[in-house]
Design a protein around this motif. Structure first.
Motif, PDB file in Angstrom:
ATOM      1  N   LEU A   1       0.846  -1.185   0.000  1.00 15.41           N
ATOM      2  CA  LEU A   1       0.000   0.000   0.000  1.00 15.41           C
ATOM      3  C   LEU A   1       0.881   1.234   0.000  1.00 15.41           C
ATOM      4  N   ARG A   2       0.495   2.224  -0.804  1.00 16.60           N
ATOM      5  CA  ARG A   2       1.208   3.498  -0.772  1.00 16.60           C
ATOM      6  C   ARG A   2       0.470   4.410   0.200  1.00 16.60           C
ATOM      7  N   VAL A   3       1.175   4.869   1.198  1.00 15.73           N
ATOM      8  CA  VAL A   3       0.615   5.776   2.204  1.00 15.73           C
ATOM      9  C   VAL A   3       1.196   7.154   1.967  1.00 15.73           C
ATOM     10  N   SER A   4       0.352   8.129   1.740  1.00 18.00           N
ATOM     11  CA  SER A   4       0.794   9.495   1.466  1.00 18.00           C
ATOM     12  C   SER A   4       0.485  10.397   2.647  1.00 18.00           C
ATOM     13  N   ILE A   5       1.499  11.128   3.081  1.00 18.55           N
ATOM     14  CA  ILE A   5       1.366  12.095   4.171  1.00 18.55           C
ATOM     15  C   ILE A   5       2.018  13.383   3.698  1.00 18.55           C
ATOM     16  N   ALA A   6       1.221  14.433   3.554  1.00 22.34           N
ATOM     17  CA  ALA A   6       1.718  15.702   3.022  1.00 22.34           C
ATOM     18  C   ALA A   6       2.363  15.447   1.657  1.00 22.34           C
ATOM     19  N   ASP A   7       3.680  15.751   1.506  1.00 22.75           N
ATOM     20  CA  ASP A   7       4.350  15.559   0.212  1.00 22.75           C
ATOM     21  C   ASP A   7       5.228  14.315   0.195  1.00 22.75           C
ATOM     22  N   ARG A   8       5.005  13.391   1.121  1.00 21.54           N
ATOM     23  CA  ARG A   8       5.809  12.168   1.191  1.00 21.54           C
ATOM     24  C   ARG A   8       4.941  10.951   0.924  1.00 21.54           C
ATOM     25  N   SER A   9       5.559   9.944   0.306  1.00 23.90           N
ATOM     26  CA  SER A   9       4.871   8.673   0.074  1.00 23.90           C
ATOM     27  C   SER A   9       5.694   7.538   0.647  1.00 23.90           C
ATOM     28  N   PHE A  10       5.007   6.550   1.207  1.00 22.18           N
ATOM     29  CA  PHE A  10       5.648   5.380   1.802  1.00 22.18           C
ATOM     30  C   PHE A  10       4.979   4.134   1.232  1.00 22.18           C
ATOM     31  N   THR A  11       5.778   3.223   0.724  1.00 18.13           N
ATOM     32  CA  THR A  11       5.243   1.951   0.252  1.00 18.13           C
ATOM     33  C   THR A  11       5.471   0.900   1.331  1.00 18.13           C
ATOM     34  N   VAL A  12       4.370   0.378   1.862  1.00 22.13           N
ATOM     35  CA  VAL A  12       4.439  -0.478   3.042  1.00 22.13           C
ATOM     36  C   VAL A  12       3.645  -1.754   2.786  1.00 22.13           C
ATOM     37  N   ASP A  13       4.163  -2.871   3.292  1.00 23.01           N
ATOM     38  CA  ASP A  13       3.477  -4.149   3.191  1.00 23.01           C
ATOM     39  C   ASP A  13       2.146  -4.075   3.940  1.00 23.01           C
ATOM     40  N   LYS A  14       1.071  -4.456   3.265  1.00 27.92           N
ATOM     41  CA  LYS A  14      -0.254  -4.412   3.894  1.00 27.92           C
ATOM     42  C   LYS A  14      -0.329  -5.284   5.143  1.00 27.92           C
ATOM     43  N   SER A  15       0.321  -6.447   5.094  1.00 26.73           N
ATOM     44  CA  SER A  15       0.250  -7.359   6.243  1.00 26.73           C
ATOM     45  C   SER A  15       0.919  -6.742   7.465  1.00 26.73           C
ATOM     46  N   LEU A  16       2.001  -5.973   7.253  1.00 22.81           N
ATOM     47  CA  LEU A  16       2.675  -5.299   8.365  1.00 22.81           C
ATOM     48  C   LEU A  16       1.725  -4.308   9.027  1.00 22.81           C
ATOM     49  N   LEU A  17       0.997  -3.549   8.210  1.00 21.59           N
ATOM     50  CA  LEU A  17       0.054  -2.572   8.745  1.00 21.59           C
ATOM     51  C   LEU A  17      -1.128  -3.259   9.408  1.00 21.59           C
ATOM     52  N   SER A  18      -1.642  -4.305   8.763  1.00 18.98           N
ATOM     53  CA  SER A  18      -2.811  -4.987   9.306  1.00 18.98           C
ATOM     54  C   SER A  18      -2.513  -5.664  10.640  1.00 18.98           C
ATOM     55  N   GLU A  19      -1.325  -6.237  10.782  1.00 19.70           N
ATOM     56  CA  GLU A  19      -0.958  -6.959  12.004  1.00 19.70           C
ATOM     57  C   GLU A  19      -0.659  -6.029  13.166  1.00 19.70           C
ATOM     58  N   ASN A  20      -0.269  -4.784  12.886  1.00 17.13           N
ATOM     59  CA  ASN A  20       0.237  -3.911  13.945  1.00 17.13           C
ATOM     60  C   ASN A  20      -0.556  -2.639  14.183  1.00 17.13           C
ATOM     61  N   CYS A  21      -1.461  -2.274  13.269  1.00 10.57           N
ATOM     62  CA  CYS A  21      -2.205  -1.023  13.393  1.00 10.57           C
ATOM     63  C   CYS A  21      -3.699  -1.302  13.373  1.00 10.57           C
ATOM     64  N   GLU A  22      -4.386  -0.953  14.444  1.00  9.17           N
ATOM     65  CA  GLU A  22      -5.834  -1.160  14.501  1.00  9.17           C
ATOM     66  C   GLU A  22      -6.551  -0.367  13.409  1.00  9.17           C
ATOM     67  N   TYR A  23      -6.051   0.817  13.086  1.00  6.56           N
ATOM     68  CA  TYR A  23      -6.670   1.656  12.059  1.00  6.56           C
ATOM     69  C   TYR A  23      -6.681   0.940  10.713  1.00  6.56           C
ATOM     70  N   PHE A  24      -5.516   0.434  10.300  1.00  7.18           N
ATOM     71  CA  PHE A  24      -5.441  -0.224   8.996  1.00  7.18           C
ATOM     72  C   PHE A  24      -6.153  -1.584   9.018  1.00  7.18           C
ATOM     73  N   ARG A  25      -6.111  -2.281  10.131  1.00  6.57           N
ATOM     74  CA  ARG A  25      -6.824  -3.560  10.212  1.00  6.57           C
ATOM     75  C   ARG A  25      -8.313  -3.347   9.983  1.00  6.57           C
ATOM     76  N   ALA A  26      -8.853  -2.312  10.642  1.00  4.48           N
ATOM     77  CA  ALA A  26     -10.268  -2.003  10.469  1.00  4.48           C
ATOM     78  C   ALA A  26     -10.563  -1.554   9.035  1.00  4.48           C
TER      79      ALA A  26
END
Length: 494
Positions: free
Chosen positions: A30-55
């Motif tokens: 998943l590409r996560v954009s914050i202001a003028d920055r972008s981060f490409t992050v594994d969805k499973s990493l976000l889903s396993e560790n962040c309640e926001y992304f899991r939901a």
């Protein structure tokens, strides 16, 4: 030390990927954009560790199918810190990073990030942590930083009273840590109780040692493992007499209820071992059995009430030197020829990892104390003088060793009983209990109090004790402690 990996990508550093959706982006990411920055992050990493992304991923809404998510309530600094922590790093943080990391964990609900913030609370950032956690409602960090401030209240009193009244009142409602000690004692009997068999605490207001509780008659603290976990005292193993027959049961003291209970002992009977209370479990490390050194290590889970073997030590060792720094377990193993190896136990890998080696001439013993991201290794002084200690400091962040100025011990007590609290270290001898202030290049004597007038090996540790009238606490004196016991205790504010 990386446990997981992720990719950080600035959108303006890779125009082709930002202009062509899906190109250059790993599968299931998943590409996560914050202001003028972008981060490409594994969805499973976000889903396993962040309640926001899991939901989000489980919601079934249109957003969960998108390849890019824009976050409005999280700063770049905080998100980068989160990714570093989820990748296995344990970074120290600046003030700006702390504020944004707290904002990030509040919005995205990241338990691992909250836990890391709690573990890096120190005298320089505790007030910022406390106030910011209160602002964003990160209550676990709020409580953890308040406990730290309570332990340093006398040093931080002026700064604390600049906080809103409700925050000051919460700090003052908590119980501070007390410096505790218990000597080595063999089991006794109901008929011939040894009145010296007591757990004692230091009354810092009156600069004297007092009795907290008596040991159960079948408990042995001779060559036992002694540790505190979740504010309960555990005594495991120990020998009954010179035959070195091991006590098979373990014992647990709860100061909130003023009661002792029994637990099962480790699967491998052992004595002369190290017991560490850490992250919901007890670790029984090394030791001896039948006069043979052990390399086995066991972990006791409080939630299940059972022991299991984990990764063994690199070599059989009794009386392993240990410390917990930034919620990481470290041990120091004597390798001979002036060399001592520092190993870390990495729970995620179930491995002991060599961190660094100290090469010095040693004499009688070693001890290790943690303060912030530093490990202080004590060794006996020049000319094999066991009454003096010299120190070396290893900084976990920089990976550098520093020889500390001065020599410690003699009338000031042996640093081989040192225990850290806030920016102080307590140590004792029969003559004097000394509080040192930990400074950048040395430890300075802060104050001296009554010594611990007992003979034999001494275990020292910290616990939070419930309030009780001073008159009910037996005073430790040369002829033995007062017979009085604690009365019914008020519930702890914990």
């Amino acid at each position: 030390m990386k446990i997981q990996s992720f990719e950080v990508m600035e959108s303006n550093s890779c125009p082709s990927s930002s202009q062509q959706p899906g190109h250059g982006k790993p599968p299931d990411s998943l590409r996560v954009s914050i202001a003028d920055r972008s981060f490409t992050v594994d969805k499973s990493l976000l889903s396993e560790n962040c309640e926001y992304f899991r939901a989000l991923f489980q919601s079934g809404m249109r957003e969960c199918q998108q390849e890019e998510v824009h976050l409005q309530c999280v700063g770049v600094l905080g998100f980068v810190v989160m990714l570093r922590v989820l990748g296995g790093e344990r970074p120290t943080l600046s003030s700006d990073q702390i504020v944004e990391a707290i904002e990030c964990t509040a919005f995205l609900q990241v338990p691992a990030l909250t836990k890391h913030l709690i573990h890096i609370v120190n005298s320089e950032n505790c007030l910022l942590m406390y106030h910011t956690a209160a602002t964003y409602g990160v209550w676990e960090l709020y409580h953890g930083s308040a406990l730290f401030i309570r332990d340093m209240y006398s040093d931080l009193k002026e700064e604390v009273h600049s906080l809103p009244n409700r925050l000051v009142e919460y700090i003052e409602s908590l119980l501070p840590s007390s410096y505790m000690a218990v000597c080595s004692h063999s089991p006794s009997t109901e008929r011939l109780q040894d009145l010296q068999r007591t757990v004692c605490h230091l009354d810092e207001d009156h600069s004297e040692w007092k009795v907290l509780t008596h040991l159960p008659v079948s408990t042995s603290t001779t060559m036992a493992g002694v540790a505190v976990l979740d504010n309960k005292l555990y005594i495991i193993g120990g020998v009954q007499d010179v035959s070195k027959k091991v006590v098979e049961s373990g014992f647990c003291y709860d100061p909130a209820a003023n009661t002792w209970s029994t637990i099962c002992g480790s699967q491998q009977l052992r004595y002369n071992f190290t017991l560490i209370g850490h992250d919901g479990g007890l670790y029984a490390i090394g030791g001896e059995f039948n006069m043979k050194a052990l390399s086995s290590v066991e972990r006791y889970s409080v939630s299940t009430g059972s022991w299991r073997f984990v990764a063994p030590l690199p070599c059989p060792t009794a009386l392993v030197v240990s410390a917990v720094a930034m919620n990481r377990i470290f041990i120091c193993l004597w390798r001979g020829k002036g060399a001592s190896d520092i190993h870390e136990y990495v729970y995620e890998w179930d491995q002991w990892v060599l961190v660094t080696t100290l090469i010095r001439e040693h004499s009688y013993g070693l001890h290790m104390v943690a303060h912030k991201d530093n490990l202080y290794v004590m060794r006996n002084g020049p000319c094999d003088d066991f009454l003096l200690c010299v120190m070396d400091c290893y900084n976990l962040s920089s990976g550098q060793w520093t020889a500390m100025a001065g020599q410690y011990g003699n009338s000031k007590g042996s640093l081989l009983t040192a225990v850290g609290r806030g920016d102080s270290v307590f140590t004792l001898s029969r003559q004097v209990t000394t509080e040192y202030s930990v400074e950048e290049d040395k430890w300075r004597v802060k104050r001296e109090m009554e010594g611990f007038g007992r003979i034999g090996s001494i275990y020292t540790f910290l616990m939070r004790l419930p309030q009780a009238p001073v008159s009910t606490m037996g005073k430790v004196c040369g002829s033995g402690p007062d017979r009085q016991r604690l009365p019914q205790i008020l519930p702890m504010l914990w």
